[in-house]
Design an enzyme around this catalytic site. Sequence first.
Site, PDB file in Angstrom:
ATOM      1  N   LEU A 182      -6.422  -8.107   0.689  1.00 20.29           N
ATOM      2  CA  LEU A 182      -6.629  -9.323   1.494  1.00 20.29           C
ATOM      3  C   LEU A 182      -6.795  -9.007   2.974  1.00 20.29           C
ATOM      4  O   LEU A 182      -6.245  -8.032   3.489  1.00 20.29           O
ATOM      5  CB  LEU A 182      -5.487 -10.312   1.288  1.00 20.29           C
ATOM      6  CG  LEU A 182      -4.066  -9.885   1.601  1.00 20.29           C
ATOM      7  CD1 LEU A 182      -3.771 -10.018   3.076  1.00 20.29           C
ATOM      8  CD2 LEU A 182      -3.106 -10.742   0.801  1.00 20.29           C
ATOM      9  N   CYS A 219      -3.384  -2.736   8.745  1.00 23.21           N
ATOM     10  CA  CYS A 219      -3.870  -1.867   7.666  1.00 23.21           C
ATOM     11  C   CYS A 219      -4.738  -0.693   8.116  1.00 23.21           C
ATOM     12  O   CYS A 219      -4.414   0.449   7.810  1.00 23.21           O
ATOM     13  CB  CYS A 219      -4.626  -2.694   6.648  1.00 23.21           C
ATOM     14  SG  CYS A 219      -3.505  -3.726   5.707  1.00 23.21           S
ATOM     15  N   LYS A 226      -2.829   2.061  10.072  1.00 26.15           N
ATOM     16  CA  LYS A 226      -1.770   2.661   9.261  1.00 26.15           C
ATOM     17  C   LYS A 226      -2.360   3.427   8.068  1.00 26.15           C
ATOM     18  O   LYS A 226      -1.943   4.549   7.774  1.00 26.15           O
ATOM     19  CB  LYS A 226      -0.862   1.523   8.767  1.00 26.15           C
ATOM     20  CG  LYS A 226       0.202   1.918   7.793  1.00 26.15           C
ATOM     21  CD  LYS A 226       1.232   0.809   7.641  1.00 26.15           C
ATOM     22  CE  LYS A 226       0.766  -0.363   6.794  1.00 26.15           C
ATOM     23  NZ  LYS A 226       0.611  -0.046   5.370  1.00 26.15           N
ATOM     24  N   LEU A 262     -20.127  -4.128  10.666  1.00 24.67           N
ATOM     25  CA  LEU A 262     -20.961  -3.431  11.639  1.00 24.67           C
ATOM     26  C   LEU A 262     -20.965  -4.196  12.971  1.00 24.67           C
ATOM     27  O   LEU A 262     -21.938  -4.141  13.706  1.00 24.67           O
ATOM     28  CB  LEU A 262     -22.395  -3.289  11.097  1.00 24.67           C
ATOM     29  CG  LEU A 262     -22.597  -2.308   9.935  1.00 24.67           C
ATOM     30  CD1 LEU A 262     -24.054  -2.253   9.505  1.00 24.67           C
ATOM     31  CD2 LEU A 262     -22.109  -0.895  10.293  1.00 24.67           C
ATOM     32  N   HIS A 263     -19.884  -4.927  13.242  1.00 25.35           N
ATOM     33  CA  HIS A 263     -19.787  -5.630  14.528  1.00 25.35           C
ATOM     34  C   HIS A 263     -19.044  -4.754  15.524  1.00 25.35           C
ATOM     35  O   HIS A 263     -17.900  -4.385  15.270  1.00 25.35           O
ATOM     36  CB  HIS A 263     -19.038  -6.956  14.375  1.00 25.35           C
ATOM     37  CG  HIS A 263     -19.722  -7.893  13.427  1.00 25.35           C
ATOM     38  ND1 HIS A 263     -20.850  -8.590  13.770  1.00 25.35           N
ATOM     39  CD2 HIS A 263     -19.461  -8.202  12.147  1.00 25.35           C
ATOM     40  CE1 HIS A 263     -21.256  -9.296  12.736  1.00 25.35           C
ATOM     41  NE2 HIS A 263     -20.427  -9.085  11.733  1.00 25.35           N
ATOM     42  N   LYS A 306      -7.393   1.925  -2.790  1.00 24.01           N
ATOM     43  CA  LYS A 306      -6.993   1.097  -1.646  1.00 24.01           C
ATOM     44  C   LYS A 306      -7.172   1.864  -0.329  1.00 24.01           C
ATOM     45  O   LYS A 306      -7.771   1.381   0.631  1.00 24.01           O
ATOM     46  CB  LYS A 306      -5.539   0.657  -1.833  1.00 24.01           C
ATOM     47  CG  LYS A 306      -4.861   0.116  -0.600  1.00 24.01           C
ATOM     48  CD  LYS A 306      -5.316  -1.299  -0.258  1.00 24.01           C
ATOM     49  CE  LYS A 306      -4.817  -1.692   1.114  1.00 24.01           C
ATOM     50  NZ  LYS A 306      -4.741  -3.097   1.349  1.00 24.01           N
ATOM     51  N   THR A 365       0.854  -1.186   0.000  1.00 19.02           N
ATOM     52  CA  THR A 365       0.000   0.000   0.000  1.00 19.02           C
ATOM     53  C   THR A 365       0.888   1.234   0.000  1.00 19.02           C
ATOM     54  O   THR A 365       1.666   1.426   0.930  1.00 19.02           O
ATOM     55  CB  THR A 365      -0.879   0.015   1.252  1.00 19.02           C
ATOM     56  OG1 THR A 365      -1.605  -1.205   1.260  1.00 19.02           O
ATOM     57  CG2 THR A 365      -1.834   1.176   1.243  1.00 19.02           C
TER      58      THR A 365
HETATM   59  C1  UDX Z   1       2.054  -5.476   3.501  1.00 25.42           C
HETATM   60  C2  UDX Z   1       2.244  -4.307   2.576  1.00 25.42           C
HETATM   61  O1  UDX Z   1       3.516  -4.237   2.092  1.00 25.42           O
HETATM   62  C3  UDX Z   1       1.801  -3.072   3.213  1.00 25.42           C
HETATM   63  O2  UDX Z   1       1.980  -1.986   2.369  1.00 25.42           O
HETATM   64  C4  UDX Z   1       0.355  -3.268   3.465  1.00 25.42           C
HETATM   65  O3  UDX Z   1      -0.267  -2.110   3.897  1.00 25.42           O
HETATM   66  C5  UDX Z   1       0.203  -4.340   4.518  1.00 25.42           C
HETATM   67  O4  UDX Z   1       0.774  -5.483   4.099  1.00 25.42           O
HETATM   68  P1  UDX Z   1       3.221  -7.017   5.080  1.00 25.42           P
HETATM   69  O5  UDX Z   1       3.306  -8.022   3.994  1.00 25.42           O
HETATM   70  O6  UDX Z   1       2.254  -7.211   6.182  1.00 25.42           O
HETATM   71  O7  UDX Z   1       2.960  -5.598   4.439  1.00 25.42           O
HETATM   72  O8  UDX Z   1       4.597  -6.587   5.614  1.00 25.42           O
HETATM   73  P2  UDX Z   1       5.625  -7.399   6.457  1.00 25.42           P
HETATM   74  O9  UDX Z   1       4.957  -8.567   7.072  1.00 25.42           O
HETATM   75  O10 UDX Z   1       6.346  -6.373   7.222  1.00 25.42           O
HETATM   76  O11 UDX Z   1       6.540  -7.988   5.313  1.00 25.42           O
HETATM   77  C6  UDX Z   1       7.407  -7.287   4.525  1.00 25.42           C
HETATM   78  C7  UDX Z   1       8.578  -8.216   4.177  1.00 25.42           C
HETATM   79  O12 UDX Z   1       9.414  -7.562   3.245  1.00 25.42           O
HETATM   80  C8  UDX Z   1       9.430  -8.577   5.396  1.00 25.42           C
HETATM   81  O13 UDX Z   1       9.584  -9.962   5.479  1.00 25.42           O
HETATM   82  C9  UDX Z   1      10.760  -7.887   5.098  1.00 25.42           C
HETATM   83  O14 UDX Z   1      11.878  -8.593   5.585  1.00 25.42           O
HETATM   84  C10 UDX Z   1      10.751  -7.825   3.590  1.00 25.42           C
HETATM   85  N1  UDX Z   1      11.630  -6.774   3.048  1.00 25.42           N
HETATM   86  C11 UDX Z   1      11.525  -5.498   3.485  1.00 25.42           C
HETATM   87  C12 UDX Z   1      12.581  -7.093   2.078  1.00 25.42           C
HETATM   88  O15 UDX Z   1      12.704  -8.249   1.692  1.00 25.42           O
HETATM   89  N2  UDX Z   1      13.369  -6.103   1.573  1.00 25.42           N
HETATM   90  C13 UDX Z   1      13.317  -4.824   1.991  1.00 25.42           C
HETATM   91  O16 UDX Z   1      14.071  -3.983   1.512  1.00 25.42           O
HETATM   92  C14 UDX Z   1      12.351  -4.510   2.982  1.00 25.42           C
HETATM   93  C1  UDX Z   2      -8.241  -5.092   6.277  1.00 28.43           C
HETATM   94  C2  UDX Z   2      -9.145  -5.001   5.048  1.00 28.43           C
HETATM   95  O1  UDX Z   2     -10.379  -5.675   5.301  1.00 28.43           O
HETATM   96  C3  UDX Z   2      -8.457  -5.576   3.836  1.00 28.43           C
HETATM   97  O2  UDX Z   2      -9.259  -5.414   2.667  1.00 28.43           O
HETATM   98  C4  UDX Z   2      -7.128  -4.853   3.651  1.00 28.43           C
HETATM   99  O3  UDX Z   2      -6.399  -5.366   2.556  1.00 28.43           O
HETATM  100  C5  UDX Z   2      -6.284  -4.968   4.909  1.00 28.43           C
HETATM  101  O4  UDX Z   2      -7.031  -4.452   6.015  1.00 28.43           O
HETATM  102  P1  UDX Z   2      -7.526  -6.949   8.051  1.00 28.43           P
HETATM  103  O5  UDX Z   2      -6.846  -5.836   8.772  1.00 28.43           O
HETATM  104  O6  UDX Z   2      -6.789  -8.206   7.830  1.00 28.43           O
HETATM  105  O7  UDX Z   2      -8.049  -6.450   6.614  1.00 28.43           O
HETATM  106  O8  UDX Z   2      -8.824  -7.342   8.883  1.00 28.43           O
HETATM  107  P2  UDX Z   2     -10.348  -6.958   8.928  1.00 28.43           P
HETATM  108  O9  UDX Z   2     -11.130  -8.203   8.935  1.00 28.43           O
HETATM  109  O10 UDX Z   2     -10.697  -5.955   7.908  1.00 28.43           O
HETATM  110  O11 UDX Z   2     -10.454  -6.326  10.393  1.00 28.43           O
HETATM  111  C6  UDX Z   2      -9.780  -5.129  10.750  1.00 28.43           C
HETATM  112  C7  UDX Z   2     -10.091  -4.754  12.163  1.00 28.43           C
HETATM  113  O12 UDX Z   2     -11.431  -4.286  12.272  1.00 28.43           O
HETATM  114  C8  UDX Z   2      -9.968  -5.887  13.183  1.00 28.43           C
HETATM  115  O13 UDX Z   2      -9.378  -5.399  14.359  1.00 28.43           O
HETATM  116  C9  UDX Z   2     -11.391  -6.304  13.436  1.00 28.43           C
HETATM  117  O14 UDX Z   2     -11.584  -6.871  14.712  1.00 28.43           O
HETATM  118  C10 UDX Z   2     -12.094  -4.977  13.311  1.00 28.43           C
HETATM  119  N1  UDX Z   2     -13.514  -5.121  12.936  1.00 28.43           N
HETATM  120  C11 UDX Z   2     -13.853  -5.586  11.700  1.00 28.43           C
HETATM  121  C12 UDX Z   2     -14.483  -4.774  13.842  1.00 28.43           C
HETATM  122  O15 UDX Z   2     -14.169  -4.358  14.960  1.00 28.43           O
HETATM  123  N2  UDX Z   2     -15.793  -4.892  13.477  1.00 28.43           N
HETATM  124  C13 UDX Z   2     -16.168  -5.346  12.259  1.00 28.43           C
HETATM  125  O16 UDX Z   2     -17.387  -5.417  11.998  1.00 28.43           O
HETATM  126  C14 UDX Z   2     -15.175  -5.715  11.340  1.00 28.43           C
END
Ligand code: UDX
Ligand code: UDX
Length: 485
Positions: A162, A272, A275, A262-263, A216, A127
């Site tokens: 996701l 996500c 951030k 809506l929970h 996004k 993102t």
């Molecule tokens: C992702 C997306 O990148 C972020 O923008 C989105 O909003 C949430 O999900 P995520 O996959 O959860 O992030 O990140 P993280 O679990 O921190 O994994 C990033 C991986 O990239 C790490 O394993 C890190 O070691 C690797 N990395 C980072 C590299 O291989 N090279 C780099 O230069 C920096």
């Molecule tokens: C979210 C987005 O759904 C996904 O599309 C994006 O790519 C990454 O961010 P994620 O953070 O994995 O996914 O989980 P999500 O199921 O969306 O829940 C986010 C947070 O909201 C959790 O803490 C969850 O407990 C909370 N939530 C969600 C509520 O409190 N009530 C709800 O009804 C739904």
Amino acid sequence: LGKNGFMKIGIIGAGYVGLVTAACLAEFGFQVTCCDKQQARIDMLNQGKSPIFEPGLELLLNKHADKNLFFTSDIQKLIQHNDVLFIAVGTPSDPDTGAADLSAVFHVAAQISDHLNQDKVVVTKSTVPVGTTRRLKQHFTDALQGKNSPHNIHVVSNPEFLREGSAIEDFMRPDRVIIGTDSDYSKSIMDMIYRPLYLYETPIVWTDFESAELTKYASNAFLATKVAFINEIANLCEKTNGTIDDVAKGLGLDKRIGHKFLHPSPGYGGSCFPKDTLAIAHLATEKNAPLTIVDSVITSNDNRKKNLITRIQGFLGKTPYFDHSATALHGKKAALLGLSFKPNTDDMRESPALYVVPDLLAAGCIVSAFDPEAHETAQQVIEDHPKLSFENSITDCLKDADFLVILTEWNQFRALDLGEIKTMMNNPVICDYRNIFAPNMAKQHGFCMDYVGKPALFSTETAHIEMINKKNIDNGAKPVSAVDG
Ligand code: UDX
Ligand code: UDX
């Protein structure tokens, strides 16, 4: 394209997004290599183990490992041996400004231009703030001109939607795919990559870089707004004797609103929502188009998590088992079920537990916590404390507890028998902040139960009436009888 027109895909970053993308693209039939700078992560993957807990991921990784899915820490080889490169490195938010930190993305971009040996398509999956894909394009144009390189880099923005816990399903059966391109060539490559989804008639939105990036952030900000909104309506229900379940159902049946997200909860967390809301709000302020709604959502959700301890203390004080004094929780055993920010993940990022655990310890509690998957990640982010323990079973967690707090709605907690819980605990007192226990069962077993967005229950068992009365009399109120209180 590689020999025989067979497309080879490299994924940079083996985090949640990178690994899920790698596994799913391998399942689509492509030859995929995933690279990470952390050698330990790659070693684990090469031993058939997933470094993260995500249902179905390890199975899929192992299904394709050494056939059409490979792992390496050698980024140069990855860049040179693949036609399409997905950037899936983290983009954390700056703790002071909330702006997305793009240093990892641009570090990878520099490596790509350094090692370029043929035309490439570079896709941002991470993102990134609006404008980043265009900046990347400019970076590549400058770098390649500087080297007089005969090659071309086509950039693409393809944000990931996701959800942790259902990431594989979300990738394989998305509601839609968003793709920002600026050339027919990159469009045709992306079209080829997502062709397997045509079977499910997945809508693909073809657009420009900026709109793809913005979609996004806007989606996550909107979903976070829905959650923060229902949480504030839940507060109002509590003050007005409404029931959030019915209100949310009534709201959600309006197709323009929809029933999802809506929970009510102790507050949203994860990698996500927190951030991305901060990042889009930061960008909006910078561009002088403030997102005042998103600003309020951020504040509302932060306050909700910070105020959980006050809420717990207030509720306990109303039960017959605790008094109102500042030291009421001193030496009391708090059982905590659920640490991750939501079920089916071991992710602790921005989880309400990060507030509740230290706050309970500060209030003098002995905290005994259980989570089906998140002990290890929790131990990395919650400071050690002599009064904090992570238990291996629900039974050990609940044993002799003075009260229980539910923070995450894992299915195995829903299946718990309140009658049995009562025999394990010192007091029948639960703060059910995911509304998993039915009020009629709680009443039947004589529990004092705090719910989100619906009336709290106070035990009315004859054995407890005396204690309630004593308190009421102390407070100058009328004694109660054995009816619902
Ligand atoms: C992702 C997306 O990148 C972020 O923008 C989105 O909003 C949430 O999900 P995520 O996959 O959860 O992030 O990140 P993280 O679990 O921190 O994994 C990033 C991986 O990239 C790490 O394993 C890190 O070691 C690797 N990395 C980072 C590299 O291989 N090279 C780099 O230069 C920096
Ligand atoms: C979210 C987005 O759904 C996904 O599309 C994006 O790519 C990454 O961010 P994620 O953070 O994995 O996914 O989980 P999500 O199921 O969306 O829940 C986010 C947070 O909201 C959790 O803490 C969850 O407990 C909370 N939530 C969600 C509520 O409190 N009530 C709800 O009804 C739904």
